[in-house]
Scaffold this motif. Structure first.
Motif, PDB file in Angstrom:
ATOM      1  N   UNK A  66       0.831  -1.206   0.000  1.00 40.81           N
ATOM      2  CA  UNK A  66       0.000   0.000   0.000  1.00 40.81           C
ATOM      3  C   UNK A  66       0.862   1.251   0.000  1.00 40.81           C
ATOM      4  N   UNK A  67       0.390   2.273  -0.703  1.00 37.52           N
ATOM      5  CA  UNK A  67       1.173   3.486  -0.948  1.00 37.52           C
ATOM      6  C   UNK A  67       1.599   4.226   0.319  1.00 37.52           C
ATOM      7  N   UNK A  68       0.716   4.404   1.268  1.00 36.47           N
ATOM      8  CA  UNK A  68       1.036   5.209   2.453  1.00 36.47           C
ATOM      9  C   UNK A  68       1.190   4.353   3.703  1.00 36.47           C
ATOM     10  N   UNK A  69       1.705   3.159   3.559  1.00 36.39           N
ATOM     11  CA  UNK A  69       1.817   2.260   4.705  1.00 36.39           C
ATOM     12  C   UNK A  69       3.248   2.172   5.207  1.00 36.39           C
ATOM     13  N   UNK A  70       3.378   1.692   6.420  1.00 38.36           N
ATOM     14  CA  UNK A  70       4.684   1.380   6.981  1.00 38.36           C
ATOM     15  C   UNK A  70       5.395   2.515   7.674  1.00 38.36           C
ATOM     16  N   UNK A  71       6.465   2.134   8.342  1.00 32.32           N
ATOM     17  CA  UNK A  71       7.326   3.067   9.056  1.00 32.32           C
ATOM     18  C   UNK A  71       8.734   2.914   8.502  1.00 32.32           C
ATOM     19  N   UNK A  72       9.310   4.021   8.063  1.00 31.94           N
ATOM     20  CA  UNK A  72      10.657   3.981   7.500  1.00 31.94           C
ATOM     21  C   UNK A  72      11.685   3.943   8.620  1.00 31.94           C
ATOM     22  N   UNK A  73      12.692   3.087   8.438  1.00 29.25           N
ATOM     23  CA  UNK A  73      13.742   2.898   9.433  1.00 29.25           C
ATOM     24  C   UNK A  73      15.081   2.910   8.713  1.00 29.25           C
ATOM     25  N   UNK A  74      16.081   3.591   9.292  1.00 31.57           N
ATOM     26  CA  UNK A  74      17.428   3.587   8.725  1.00 31.57           C
ATOM     27  C   UNK A  74      18.336   2.856   9.703  1.00 31.57           C
ATOM     28  N   UNK A  75      19.019   1.830   9.194  1.00 33.76           N
ATOM     29  CA  UNK A  75      19.881   1.015  10.033  1.00 33.76           C
ATOM     30  C   UNK A  75      21.131   0.656   9.250  1.00 33.76           C
ATOM     31  N   UNK A  76      22.292   0.967   9.776  1.00 30.67           N
ATOM     32  CA  UNK A  76      23.571   0.693   9.104  1.00 30.67           C
ATOM     33  C   UNK A  76      23.597   1.257   7.685  1.00 30.67           C
ATOM     34  N   UNK A  77      23.170   2.498   7.523  1.00 32.27           N
ATOM     35  CA  UNK A  77      23.147   3.208   6.240  1.00 32.27           C
ATOM     36  C   UNK A  77      22.240   2.565   5.198  1.00 32.27           C
ATOM     37  N   UNK A  78      21.340   1.688   5.603  1.00 31.27           N
ATOM     38  CA  UNK A  78      20.351   1.080   4.721  1.00 31.27           C
ATOM     39  C   UNK A  78      18.969   1.545   5.174  1.00 31.27           C
ATOM     40  N   UNK A  79      18.089   1.781   4.206  1.00 38.40           N
ATOM     41  CA  UNK A  79      16.733   2.207   4.532  1.00 38.40           C
ATOM     42  C   UNK A  79      15.758   1.049   4.346  1.00 38.40           C
ATOM     43  N   UNK A  80      14.952   0.819   5.367  1.00 44.78           N
ATOM     44  CA  UNK A  80      13.965  -0.252   5.359  1.00 44.78           C
ATOM     45  C   UNK A  80      12.596   0.339   5.678  1.00 44.78           C
ATOM     46  N   UNK A  81      11.563  -0.451   5.415  1.00 40.03           N
ATOM     47  CA  UNK A  81      10.204  -0.069   5.789  1.00 40.03           C
ATOM     48  C   UNK A  81       9.598  -1.262   6.528  1.00 40.03           C
ATOM     49  N   UNK A  82       9.008  -1.003   7.684  1.00 45.05           N
ATOM     50  CA  UNK A  82       8.314  -2.045   8.437  1.00 45.05           C
ATOM     51  C   UNK A  82       6.826  -1.856   8.162  1.00 45.05           C
ATOM     52  N   UNK A  83       6.201  -2.869   7.528  1.00 42.93           N
ATOM     53  CA  UNK A  83       4.785  -2.785   7.175  1.00 42.93           C
ATOM     54  C   UNK A  83       4.003  -3.904   7.841  1.00 42.93           C
ATOM     55  N   UNK A  84       2.721  -3.673   8.027  1.00 43.29           N
ATOM     56  CA  UNK A  84       1.834  -4.717   8.521  1.00 43.29           C
ATOM     57  C   UNK A  84       1.602  -5.720   7.398  1.00 43.29           C
ATOM     58  N   UNK A  85       1.392  -6.950   7.763  1.00 42.58           N
ATOM     59  CA  UNK A  85       1.128  -7.998   6.775  1.00 42.58           C
ATOM     60  C   UNK A  85      -0.069  -7.617   5.909  1.00 42.58           C
ATOM     61  N   UNK A  86      -1.074  -6.989   6.499  1.00 43.67           N
ATOM     62  CA  UNK A  86      -2.289  -6.618   5.767  1.00 43.67           C
ATOM     63  C   UNK A  86      -2.048  -5.521   4.735  1.00 43.67           C
ATOM     64  N   UNK A  87      -0.910  -4.820   4.809  1.00 42.87           N
ATOM     65  CA  UNK A  87      -0.575  -3.773   3.838  1.00 42.87           C
ATOM     66  C   UNK A  87       0.102  -4.324   2.584  1.00 42.87           C
ATOM     67  N   UNK A  88       0.418  -5.605   2.579  1.00 40.10           N
ATOM     68  CA  UNK A  88       0.993  -6.230   1.404  1.00 40.10           C
ATOM     69  C   UNK A  88      -0.147  -6.610   0.470  1.00 40.10           C
ATOM     70  N   UNK A  89      -0.103  -6.064  -0.740  1.00 39.89           N
ATOM     71  CA  UNK A  89      -1.186  -6.267  -1.695  1.00 39.89           C
ATOM     72  C   UNK A  89      -0.991  -7.487  -2.577  1.00 39.89           C
ATOM     73  N   UNK A  90       0.267  -7.770  -2.951  1.00 42.34           N
ATOM     74  CA  UNK A  90       0.515  -8.877  -3.876  1.00 42.34           C
ATOM     75  C   UNK A  90       1.981  -9.297  -3.802  1.00 42.34           C
ATOM     76  N   UNK A  91       2.208 -10.558  -4.158  1.00 46.46           N
ATOM     77  CA  UNK A  91       3.557 -11.077  -4.344  1.00 46.46           C
ATOM     78  C   UNK A  91       3.782 -11.172  -5.841  1.00 46.46           C
ATOM     79  N   UNK A  92       4.899 -10.625  -6.311  1.00 46.59           N
ATOM     80  CA  UNK A  92       5.206 -10.636  -7.730  1.00 46.59           C
ATOM     81  C   UNK A  92       5.981 -11.906  -8.056  1.00 46.59           C
ATOM     82  N   UNK A  93       5.428 -12.729  -8.938  1.00 47.48           N
ATOM     83  CA  UNK A  93       6.085 -13.981  -9.308  1.00 47.48           C
ATOM     84  C   UNK A  93       6.722 -13.831 -10.681  1.00 47.48           C
ATOM     85  N   UNK A  94       7.892 -14.410 -10.847  1.00 53.85           N
ATOM     86  CA  UNK A  94       8.595 -14.343 -12.141  1.00 53.85           C
ATOM     87  C   UNK A  94       8.042 -15.329 -13.113  1.00 53.85           C
TER      88      UNK A  94
END
Length: 94
Positions: A66-94
């Motif tokens: 989801x576009x406006x979901x999650x909390x941005x976190x910076x750890x060891x110069x890397x940026x991550x986002x912690x989102x709720x499972x319900x905010x995941x819309x789809x898994x992209x399969x190759x």
């Protein structure tokens, strides 16, 4: 240092936006849309232990969230986002 999400949460890392169009036109940063496409970095134990949710989302999966979901976190110069499972819309399969 590792991030371990608590509750029904997933740690994701954004995949970089395209810097040019298919025809080769280079887009300035102001014209690039922030992607809602990310890679799963960590999945909480609550999801792993839930029979209904288990296996739906795994580490290294590419997802759309989801576009406006999650909390941005910076750890060891890397940026991550912690989102709720319900905010995941789809898994992209190759």
């Amino acid at each position: 240092m590792n991030l371990k999400p608590i509750g029904e949460r997933v740690v994701i890392k954004k995949v970089e936006a395209k810097k040019s169009t298919a025809s080769g036109i280079v887009l300035p940063e102001s014209a690039q849309e922030a992607p809602q496409y990310a890679e799963v970095v960590a999945v909480s134990d609550a999801i792993e232990n839930n029979e209904k949710l288990k296996g739906n989302v795994k580490v290294n999966d590419k997802i759309i969230y989801s576009k406006y979901s999650g909390t941005e976190v910076k750890l060891d110069d890397e940026e991550y986002i912690v989102v709720k499972y319900s905010d995941i819309l789809a898994v992209v399969e190759d």
